[in-house]
Design a protein around this motif. Structure first.
Motif, PDB file in Angstrom:
ATOM      1  N   ASP A  71      85.118 -18.861 -80.173  1.00  0.00           N
ATOM      2  CA  ASP A  71      84.765 -19.961 -79.275  1.00  0.00           C
ATOM      3  C   ASP A  71      85.507 -21.232 -79.667  1.00  0.00           C
ATOM      4  OD1 ASP A  71      83.053 -18.302 -77.906  1.00  0.00           O
ATOM      5  OD2 ASP A  71      81.264 -18.949 -78.995  1.00  0.00           O
ATOM      6  N   VAL A  72      85.542 -21.502 -80.973  1.00  0.00           N
ATOM      7  CA  VAL A  72      86.278 -22.674 -81.462  1.00  0.00           C
ATOM      8  C   VAL A  72      87.762 -22.520 -81.176  1.00  0.00           C
ATOM      9  CG1 VAL A  72      86.858 -24.033 -83.510  1.00  0.00           C
ATOM     10  CG2 VAL A  72      84.563 -23.083 -83.261  1.00  0.00           C
ATOM     11  N   LEU A  90      83.352 -19.374 -93.866  1.00  0.00           N
ATOM     12  CA  LEU A  90      82.339 -18.425 -93.419  1.00  0.00           C
ATOM     13  C   LEU A  90      82.441 -17.136 -94.230  1.00  0.00           C
ATOM     14  CD1 LEU A  90      82.349 -18.880 -89.541  1.00  0.00           C
ATOM     15  CD2 LEU A  90      80.624 -19.627 -91.168  1.00  0.00           C
ATOM     16  N   GLY A  91      83.626 -16.602 -94.314  1.00  0.00           N
ATOM     17  CA  GLY A  91      83.902 -15.506 -95.235  1.00  0.00           C
ATOM     18  C   GLY A  91      83.012 -14.295 -95.127  1.00  0.00           C
ATOM     19  N   VAL A 135      64.459 -17.459 -96.893  1.00  0.00           N
ATOM     20  CA  VAL A 135      65.912 -17.680 -96.869  1.00  0.00           C
ATOM     21  C   VAL A 135      66.245 -18.272 -95.508  1.00  0.00           C
ATOM     22  CG1 VAL A 135      66.436 -15.811 -98.476  1.00  0.00           C
ATOM     23  CG2 VAL A 135      66.426 -15.370 -96.008  1.00  0.00           C
ATOM     24  N   SER A 136      67.392 -18.924 -95.410  1.00  0.00           N
ATOM     25  CA  SER A 136      67.811 -19.479 -94.122  1.00  0.00           C
ATOM     26  C   SER A 136      68.694 -18.506 -93.353  1.00  0.00           C
ATOM     27  CB  SER A 136      68.558 -20.798 -94.329  1.00  0.00           C
ATOM     28  OG  SER A 136      67.685 -21.792 -94.824  1.00  0.00           O
ATOM     29  N   CYS A 137      69.565 -17.832 -94.054  1.00  0.00           N
ATOM     30  CA  CYS A 137      70.426 -16.841 -93.401  1.00  0.00           C
ATOM     31  C   CYS A 137      70.916 -15.849 -94.442  1.00  0.00           C
ATOM     32  CB  CYS A 137      71.606 -17.505 -92.688  1.00  0.00           C
ATOM     33  SG  CYS A 137      72.835 -18.226 -93.797  1.00  0.00           S
ATOM     34  N   VAL A 138      71.445 -14.758 -93.971  1.00  0.00           N
ATOM     35  CA  VAL A 138      71.994 -13.724 -94.858  1.00  0.00           C
ATOM     36  C   VAL A 138      73.406 -13.397 -94.371  1.00  0.00           C
ATOM     37  CG1 VAL A 138      71.714 -11.420 -95.818  1.00  0.00           C
ATOM     38  CG2 VAL A 138      69.690 -12.772 -95.220  1.00  0.00           C
ATOM     39  N   LEU A 139      74.358 -13.468 -95.280  1.00  0.00           N
ATOM     40  CA  LEU A 139      75.747 -13.126 -94.962  1.00  0.00           C
ATOM     41  C   LEU A 139      76.009 -11.679 -95.359  1.00  0.00           C
ATOM     42  CD1 LEU A 139      77.659 -16.318 -96.175  1.00  0.00           C
ATOM     43  CD2 LEU A 139      76.691 -15.835 -93.924  1.00  0.00           C
ATOM     44  N   THR A 157      80.497 -13.354 -87.100  1.00  0.00           N
ATOM     45  CA  THR A 157      81.014 -14.701 -87.313  1.00  0.00           C
ATOM     46  C   THR A 157      82.317 -14.929 -86.546  1.00  0.00           C
ATOM     47  OG1 THR A 157      82.107 -13.944 -89.337  1.00  0.00           O
ATOM     48  CG2 THR A 157      79.935 -14.952 -89.562  1.00  0.00           C
ATOM     49  N   LYS A 158      83.092 -13.854 -86.329  1.00  0.00           N
ATOM     50  CA  LYS A 158      84.365 -14.027 -85.622  1.00  0.00           C
ATOM     51  C   LYS A 158      84.143 -14.467 -84.179  1.00  0.00           C
ATOM     52  CE  LYS A 158      85.219  -9.405 -83.691  1.00  0.00           C
ATOM     53  NZ  LYS A 158      86.162  -8.268 -83.632  1.00  0.00           N
TER      54      LYS A 158
END
Length: 402
Positions: free
Chosen positions: A259-260, A55-56, A220-224, A253-254
């Protein structure tokens, strides 16, 4: 009596195959549980760490509608097949938010099982000029920039460097195969933004894209995002969402990783309780088995005492029997655990729904050594009570009774 302490324990085990087999099975069960449980937990933690690296980014921004999909997190975390788009002009608004230091788009597309595509996979496009999440991973396997009409593939795909793949009638060449991550990303395909835009347009031309009214060059699908020093991800995320007008949504993202991680901790607790319970159960049964064995062999031990064997020598015989059974059973259990877990890591990942990445060979060997010690120790402890019972045998009384 010098030979007694060496070969007699082995002869005793061979002469009593039923009892020996039962004790070996207990040792196998114990070592399988200890080794298998530890290896599973270690693999889950390796997978979680790998996912975090992939994910970074501090923040991810996606189309608002995408967050309402039930499989949204699986697409992001596990590389499950799915795609969504938003207008690329939103990137300008996001870039203006105070505290954004790095920004890079990603593009998603799913190939089909129809004749136009080599294989149904998740295709991920990224911008090498701005990317900071996929590029470090790719560089471990491919030391130059991905060219147009080139792809790199996940470790689990059955294709190789130099092969040609086809997506929506467009041919691309496999430039590299990536290191394993223990997630569904291992079955995905990665390419640069020029190639992914070509593939998106090809899917539109063939009417095989559910988004009919889009321009491949303007989505775009997503932006990091990564945030600047002096800002927190939560502050930047809230600022983005306040001004998004429900067109897109930012999240940390954290929070997905947590959750994981929570699921992983729950599984770890269950496995830990199971290992302790089985260890105690096996120890108790072993103690009972060796105590019964000593009771049945009182005359044998009495005769050996009469022949000059010391109580310490007799205790040593029982201890050696226990250690031999535990060691042999533990070896079988560790090999059995390796055969069950290692070849089926992908199946375990799917069943658990969590990242699952086997540790390094060195870590696996260390785990096996630890399981061997713990399981053999259980057999040694089980023999202590039996050894104490031997020290209380009244040789004269037993021989007179017989």
């Amino acid at each position: 009596m010098k030979k007694t302490g060496g070969s007699l324990p082995i002869r005793n085990l061979i002469k009593r195959p039923a009892r020996t087999t039962g004790l070996v099975i207990l040792a196998v069960l114990l070592s399988v549980t200890v080794f298998g449980g530890t290896l599973i937990v270690g693999s889950l933690r390796s997978g979680l760490s790998s996912l975090d690296d992939r994910l970074g980014a501090d923040i991810m921004v996606v189309p608002y509608e995408a967050t309402t999909q039930s499989d949204f997190e699986d697409i992001i975390l596990q590389g499950s097949m799915g795609y969504f788009y938003m207008d690329s002009s939103y990137m300008d608004k996001i870039a203006d938010v105070e505290g954004v230091s790095q920004m890079s788009p990603q593009f998603y597309l799913v190939s089909t099982s129809l004749g136009c595509c080599s294989v149904p996979v998740q295709i991920v496009g990224f911008d090498p000029a701005t990317d900071f999440s996929i590029t470090p991973w790719v560089k471990k396997s491919y030391n130059r920039e991905i060219q147009d009409m080139e792809v790199v593939v996940g470790n689990d795909l059955n294709v190789f460097v130099g092969d040609t793949m086809s997506f929506y009638g467009v041919n691309v060449q496999v430039a590299a195969k990536l290191d394993k991550t223990g997630t569904g990303l291992d079955t995905a395909v990665y390419t640069n933004q020029n190639t992914i835009k070509t593939l998106i347009q090809a899917s539109l031309d063939k009417n095989l894209n559910t988004f009919k009214e889009i321009n491949a060059d303007q989505v775009v699908s997503c932006v990091l995002l990564n945030v600047s020093d002096g800002y927190t991800p939560e502050e930047v995320m809230n600022d983005i969402n306040i001004h998004s007008h429900h067109k897109y949504k930012a999240f940390q993202t954290k929070n997905l990783i947590s959750d994981v991680s929570g699921s992983l901790n729950g599984i770890s607790d269950v496995i830990g309780i199971m290992v302790i319970a089985i260890w105690l159960l096996a120890l108790g049964v072993m103690v009972a088995a060796f105590m019964m064995s000593v009771g049945e062999r009182k005359r044998e031990f009495a005769v050996l005492r009469a022949m000059g064997a010391s109580r310490r020598k007799l205790s040593g015989i029982v201890m050696k029997e226990g250690i031999a059974v535990s060691f042999f059973g533990s070896l079988i259990g560790i090999l059995l655990g390796a055969v069950i877990i290692m070849p089926f890591s992908n199946f375990i990942e799917v069943q658990l729904g969590l990242p699952f990445l086997l540790p390094s060979v060195g870590a696996i060997l260390l785990t096996a050594a630890g399981a061997l010690v713990v399981s053999t120790l259980a057999g040694s402890l089980a023999c202590l009570a039996a050894s104490y019972k031997i020290s209380k045998i009244d040789t004269g009384l037993i021989l007179r009774e017989s």
